[in-house]
Design an enzyme around this catalytic site. Structure first.
Site, PDB file in Angstrom:
ATOM      1  N   ASN A   9     -17.694  60.380 -43.848  1.00 46.95           N
ATOM      2  CA  ASN A   9     -18.019  59.277 -43.260  1.00 46.95           C
ATOM      3  C   ASN A   9     -17.141  57.927 -43.749  1.00 46.95           C
ATOM      4  OD1 ASN A   9     -19.918  56.604 -43.898  1.00 46.95           O
ATOM      5  ND2 ASN A   9     -20.929  57.347 -45.355  1.00 46.95           N
ATOM      6  N   LYS A  11     -17.645  54.860 -43.350  1.00 45.57           N
ATOM      7  CA  LYS A  11     -18.291  53.554 -44.301  1.00 45.57           C
ATOM      8  C   LYS A  11     -18.371  52.037 -43.576  1.00 45.57           C
ATOM      9  CE  LYS A  11     -19.234  55.940 -48.706  1.00 45.57           C
ATOM     10  NZ  LYS A  11     -18.882  55.508 -49.722  1.00 45.57           N
ATOM     11  N   HIS A  96     -27.677  57.266 -46.893  1.00 48.21           N
ATOM     12  CA  HIS A  96     -26.946  57.222 -47.897  1.00 48.21           C
ATOM     13  C   HIS A  96     -27.322  56.434 -49.827  1.00 48.21           C
ATOM     14  CE1 HIS A  96     -22.650  56.727 -49.881  1.00 48.21           C
ATOM     15  NE2 HIS A  96     -22.693  57.081 -48.649  1.00 48.21           N
ATOM     16  N   GLU A  98     -26.150  53.898 -50.479  1.00 48.83           N
ATOM     17  CA  GLU A  98     -25.670  52.699 -50.092  1.00 48.83           C
ATOM     18  C   GLU A  98     -26.505  51.967 -49.474  1.00 48.83           C
ATOM     19  OE1 GLU A  98     -21.091  53.567 -49.563  1.00 48.83           O
ATOM     20  OE2 GLU A  98     -20.861  53.967 -51.209  1.00 48.83           O
ATOM     21  N   GLU A 168     -25.066  64.062 -53.046  1.00 50.97           N
ATOM     22  CA  GLU A 168     -24.137  62.833 -53.540  1.00 50.97           C
ATOM     23  C   GLU A 168     -24.430  61.967 -54.974  1.00 50.97           C
ATOM     24  OE1 GLU A 168     -21.706  61.728 -49.898  1.00 50.97           O
ATOM     25  OE2 GLU A 168     -23.229  60.147 -49.906  1.00 50.97           O
ATOM     26  N   GLY A 174     -17.047  57.536 -54.961  1.00 53.34           N
ATOM     27  CA  GLY A 174     -15.871  56.246 -55.469  1.00 53.34           C
ATOM     28  C   GLY A 174     -15.133  55.790 -56.568  1.00 53.34           C
ATOM     29  N   SER A 213     -16.105  61.600 -54.439  1.00 51.98           N
ATOM     30  CA  SER A 213     -14.608  62.194 -54.841  1.00 51.98           C
ATOM     31  C   SER A 213     -14.410  63.336 -54.200  1.00 51.98           C
ATOM     32  CB  SER A 213     -14.362  61.616 -56.467  1.00 51.98           C
ATOM     33  OG  SER A 213     -15.090  60.380 -56.807  1.00 51.98           O
TER      34      SER A 213
HETATM   35  P1  13P Z   1     -15.930  58.870 -51.284  1.00 49.82           P
HETATM   36  O1  13P Z   1     -15.160  59.825 -50.911  1.00 49.82           O
HETATM   37  O2  13P Z   1     -15.066  57.786 -51.283  1.00 49.82           O
HETATM   38  O3  13P Z   1     -16.380  59.106 -53.424  1.00 49.82           O
HETATM   39  O4  13P Z   1     -17.599  58.529 -51.050  1.00 49.82           O
HETATM   40  C1  13P Z   1     -18.579  59.910 -50.923  1.00 49.82           C
HETATM   41  C2  13P Z   1     -20.186  59.437 -50.603  1.00 49.82           C
HETATM   42  O5  13P Z   1     -20.255  58.532 -50.351  1.00 49.82           O
HETATM   43  C3  13P Z   1     -19.465  59.482 -48.526  1.00 49.82           C
HETATM   44  O6  13P Z   1     -20.701  59.206 -47.617  1.00 49.82           O
END
Ligand code: 13P
Length: 254
Positions: A9, A11, A96, A98, A168, A174, A213
């Site tokens: 992803n 982002k 997601h 976010e 997640e 992150g 992560s």
């Molecule tokens: P990270 O791998 O940067 O922690 O992000 C995970 C994520 O949100 C994937 O959709």
């Protein structure tokens, strides 16, 4: 044999030249490999078509990070499922954390989006997961169950089976601190059991990914967990070498 999907992803990262370089490096990196795992990359909307031109003919699948639930109409700034189907995208990430947090996407909207995606024969990657506060207060599993039940409301068993679930935990996204293998195993088996109760034994075929992560150093121990069928990777999917190394780890597990 265990089924594994390694998904990136991206982002809101990569301007076009970066997206081109990254996708070219991934295509090059898997060339000649007898691929036993599925690979998915999800670039930002504007880079979908140029990235598709690079990965077409390779086994890499293309996904979008979001969509609107309506087919078309007066929704300024939105992107519809038919538009994404036409790229073509095979997957769309829905819900997601976010999107839930910064764009107020509530369960009801996500349920509509899931139905629209399934209707177009595209595979949704449906994200669920608790906040740190939920976990500390002992609500993690209640939240996960709620998100699953509300998100999958009024969707047929046959369609639910097609959905990829991504667990997640928000506190692991992150942060560089993935959930422990015990926490992941517990959550994934809880999710599998809910799905088994919802749709019966077909739920054994469903892919449940872990995200938060994941990197080249922890991917092996995470992907080895029985109810983990892959990873949804953010930061580490933006570095071709790291993403390829995780793919390689997954290859050795199937
Ligand atoms: P990270 O791998 O940067 O922690 O992000 C995970 C994520 O949100 C994937 O959709």
């Amino acid at each position: 044999m265990k089924k594994i999907l390694i998904a990136g992803n991206w982002k809101m990262n990569t301007i076009l030249p970066e997206a081109i370089n990254l996708s070219k490096s991934i295509v090059e990196g898997i060339k000649g490999t007898d691929l036993k795992v599925q690979i998915l990359i999800c670039p930002p909307f504007v880079n979908l078509i140029p990235v598709y031109d690079i990965i077409k003919g390779s086994p890499i699948k293309l996904g979008a990070q979001n969509c609107h639930y309506a087919d078309k109409g007066a929704y300024t700034g939105e992107i519809s499922v038919p538009m994404l189907a036409n790229v073509p995208c095979s997957h769309i990430i829905i819900g997601h954390s976010e999107r839930r947090k910064y764009f107020s996407e509530i369960d009801d909207i996500l349920n509509k989006k899931l139905k629209a995606v399934l209707n177009a024969n595209i595979t949704p990657v449906f994200c669920i997961g608790e906040t740190l506060e939920d976990r500390q207060n002992g609500y993690a599993f209640k939240i996960i169950e709620w998100q699953l039940k509300e998100g999958l409301k009024e969707i047929s068993n046959e369609d639910i089976e097609k959905i990829v679930i991504a667990y997640e935990p928000i506190w692991a996204i992150g942060t560089g601190i993935a959930a422990t293998t015990e926490q992941i195993a517990e959550a994934h088996s809880f999710i599998r059991n809910i799905l088994l109760k919802m749709i019966g034994k077909q739920a054994k075929n469903m892919l449940i990914l872990y995200g938060g992560s994941v990197d080249a150093t922890n991917s092996q121990s995470i992907l080895e967990i029985p109810d983990v069928n892959g990873a949804l990777i953010g930061g580490a999917s933006l570095k071709a070498n790291t993403f390829l190394s995780i793919i390689n780890t997954a290859q050795n597990l199937v």
